[in-house]
Structure formats: C-alpha cells, structure tokens
Design a protein around this motif. Structure first.
Motif, PDB file in Angstrom:
ATOM      1  N   MET A 139      -9.940   4.669  -3.499  1.00  0.00           N
ATOM      2  CA  MET A 139     -10.382   3.277  -3.329  1.00  0.00           C
ATOM      3  C   MET A 139     -10.445   2.562  -4.675  1.00  0.00           C
ATOM      4  O   MET A 139     -10.007   1.421  -4.793  1.00  0.00           O
ATOM      5  CB  MET A 139     -11.763   3.221  -2.666  1.00  0.00           C
ATOM      6  CG  MET A 139     -11.745   3.295  -1.170  1.00  0.00           C
ATOM      7  SD  MET A 139     -10.825   1.943  -0.411  1.00  0.00           S
ATOM      8  CE  MET A 139     -11.757   0.532  -0.957  1.00  0.00           C
ATOM      9  N   HIS A 147      -4.690  -3.962  -4.065  1.00  0.00           N
ATOM     10  CA  HIS A 147      -4.739  -4.616  -2.756  1.00  0.00           C
ATOM     11  C   HIS A 147      -5.255  -6.052  -2.898  1.00  0.00           C
ATOM     12  O   HIS A 147      -4.687  -6.974  -2.312  1.00  0.00           O
ATOM     13  CB  HIS A 147      -5.624  -3.819  -1.789  1.00  0.00           C
ATOM     14  CG  HIS A 147      -5.735  -4.445  -0.450  1.00  0.00           C
ATOM     15  ND1 HIS A 147      -4.676  -4.505   0.432  1.00  0.00           N
ATOM     16  CD2 HIS A 147      -6.764  -5.080   0.168  1.00  0.00           C
ATOM     17  CE1 HIS A 147      -5.056  -5.131   1.529  1.00  0.00           C
ATOM     18  NE2 HIS A 147      -6.313  -5.494   1.386  1.00  0.00           N
ATOM     19  N   LEU A 176       0.817  -1.220   0.000  1.00  0.00           N
ATOM     20  CA  LEU A 176       0.000   0.000   0.000  1.00  0.00           C
ATOM     21  C   LEU A 176       0.855   1.276   0.000  1.00  0.00           C
ATOM     22  O   LEU A 176       0.364   2.351  -0.337  1.00  0.00           O
ATOM     23  CB  LEU A 176      -0.939   0.019   1.210  1.00  0.00           C
ATOM     24  CG  LEU A 176      -2.117  -0.939   1.170  1.00  0.00           C
ATOM     25  CD1 LEU A 176      -2.833  -0.948   2.524  1.00  0.00           C
ATOM     26  CD2 LEU A 176      -3.083  -0.585   0.051  1.00  0.00           C
ATOM     27  N   TYR A 236      -6.470   2.178   4.710  1.00  0.00           N
ATOM     28  CA  TYR A 236      -7.233   1.366   3.769  1.00  0.00           C
ATOM     29  C   TYR A 236      -8.472   0.778   4.442  1.00  0.00           C
ATOM     30  O   TYR A 236      -9.560   0.789   3.859  1.00  0.00           O
ATOM     31  CB  TYR A 236      -6.349   0.256   3.183  1.00  0.00           C
ATOM     32  CG  TYR A 236      -7.044  -0.507   2.084  1.00  0.00           C
ATOM     33  CD1 TYR A 236      -7.172   0.048   0.813  1.00  0.00           C
ATOM     34  CD2 TYR A 236      -7.582  -1.756   2.314  1.00  0.00           C
ATOM     35  CE1 TYR A 236      -7.831  -0.631  -0.201  1.00  0.00           C
ATOM     36  CE2 TYR A 236      -8.239  -2.448   1.309  1.00  0.00           C
ATOM     37  CZ  TYR A 236      -8.357  -1.880   0.050  1.00  0.00           C
ATOM     38  OH  TYR A 236      -9.017  -2.556  -0.948  1.00  0.00           O
TER      39      TYR A 236
END
Length: 158
Positions: free
Chosen positions: A113, A120, A36, A46
């Motif tokens: 996001m 992710h 990340l 996150y």
C-alpha cells in the motif's frame, strides 16, 4: 390482459448524459486498472488493501469486507485466497464467532500500500481530478450525491 406502463424513453440530452457517464466510468476504471498492473494488482486488490489499511488493526470481518467492496462472500473468498498466496493478507478466525473470519493486512500488504498508493493517487489526478476545475468537481459531487444516496438505499433491498 397485461397492463402496460408507458416507457419513459431517454431524451437526446438524457441519452448523451447516460452514455457519457458509461464511457467515462469504463475508460477511467480501465486506465486505473492498467496503471496498477506493474504492481501486480487489480482494482479489486487495491480496494481490499485500502479498506483493510483504513480499518482498526488493519482487519475486517470477511462479511463486512464483502459489503464494503460490493462483492459476494464467495467472490471475496476467492479474491482473498489469491491475495493470501501473494502474501498481502491473511485470514484469522474470530474468537467471538467460531464461524466468522477476519481478513488481515500483512506487513507485506501494508508495504505494498505504501508503495502503490502514491502512484494510484497520481493516476487518479492525471486521469480525473486535474481535468476538472474545483467548481466542476463540486458540481459533479452535488449531481452524483442523490444517485449515490438512492443506490445505497437499494443495497439493503438486495
């Protein structure tokens, strides 16, 4: 005189199981955090973005968000302050409770996001899911379910 209770020491197998769990948990979280970093996010960032993006109107009461992320209200407040400075979230007052505050995902937070989530998920796949067979995943889920249930029950006692 103090009453002693016998300590139930871990057997060799139990010790290996416990230590493997600790090792995997630490290494996996370290790797996910590392993956990340190019996005300027931490795992805490996150997790907050995920919670907000999945909630109604992309907003949550700060107290509910603290509970959902297992953070103290004070720690979450500092975290949200940092995320506000980055333009990812904003705070809004609660109309029905003057003391209450909402954390709200901004457009920039939602765009982050959208950009980060695929990376992710790829990281989770690479470092965890794809290393386990479907059967192993089911066995792991079944093995951990009683632990999760027990710990969820303990949260209310804190």
């Amino acid at each position: 005189m103090e009453t002693e209770t016998a300590t139930r020491w871990l057997s060799d197998t139990e010790q290996r199981t416990w230590r493997t769990h600790l090792e995997v948990s630490k290494l996996l979280m370290h790797q996910l955090e590392k993956d990340l970093q190019p996005f300027g996010l931490t795992m805490n960032d996150y997790e907050i973005l995920v919670n907000l993006s999945e909630s109604d109107e992309s907003r949550m009461r700060m107290s509910d968000l603290a509970t959902a992320t297992l953070q103290s209200k004070s720690r979450l407040s500092h975290q949200i302050t940092r995320m506000e400075a980055a333009g990812l979230v904003r705070r809004e007052h609660c109309e029905s409770d003057r003391r209450g505050l909402f954390a709200v995902l901004t457009d920039e937070g939602m765009e982050t996001m959208r950009r980060v989530a695929p990376q992710h998920v790829a990281s989770v796949r690479t470092h965890f899911i794809d290393l386990l067979t479907a059967q192993s995943q089911e066995e792991l889920r079944a093995a951990l379910a009683p632990v999760a249930e027990h710990l969820h029950g303990q949260r209310g006692k804190l």
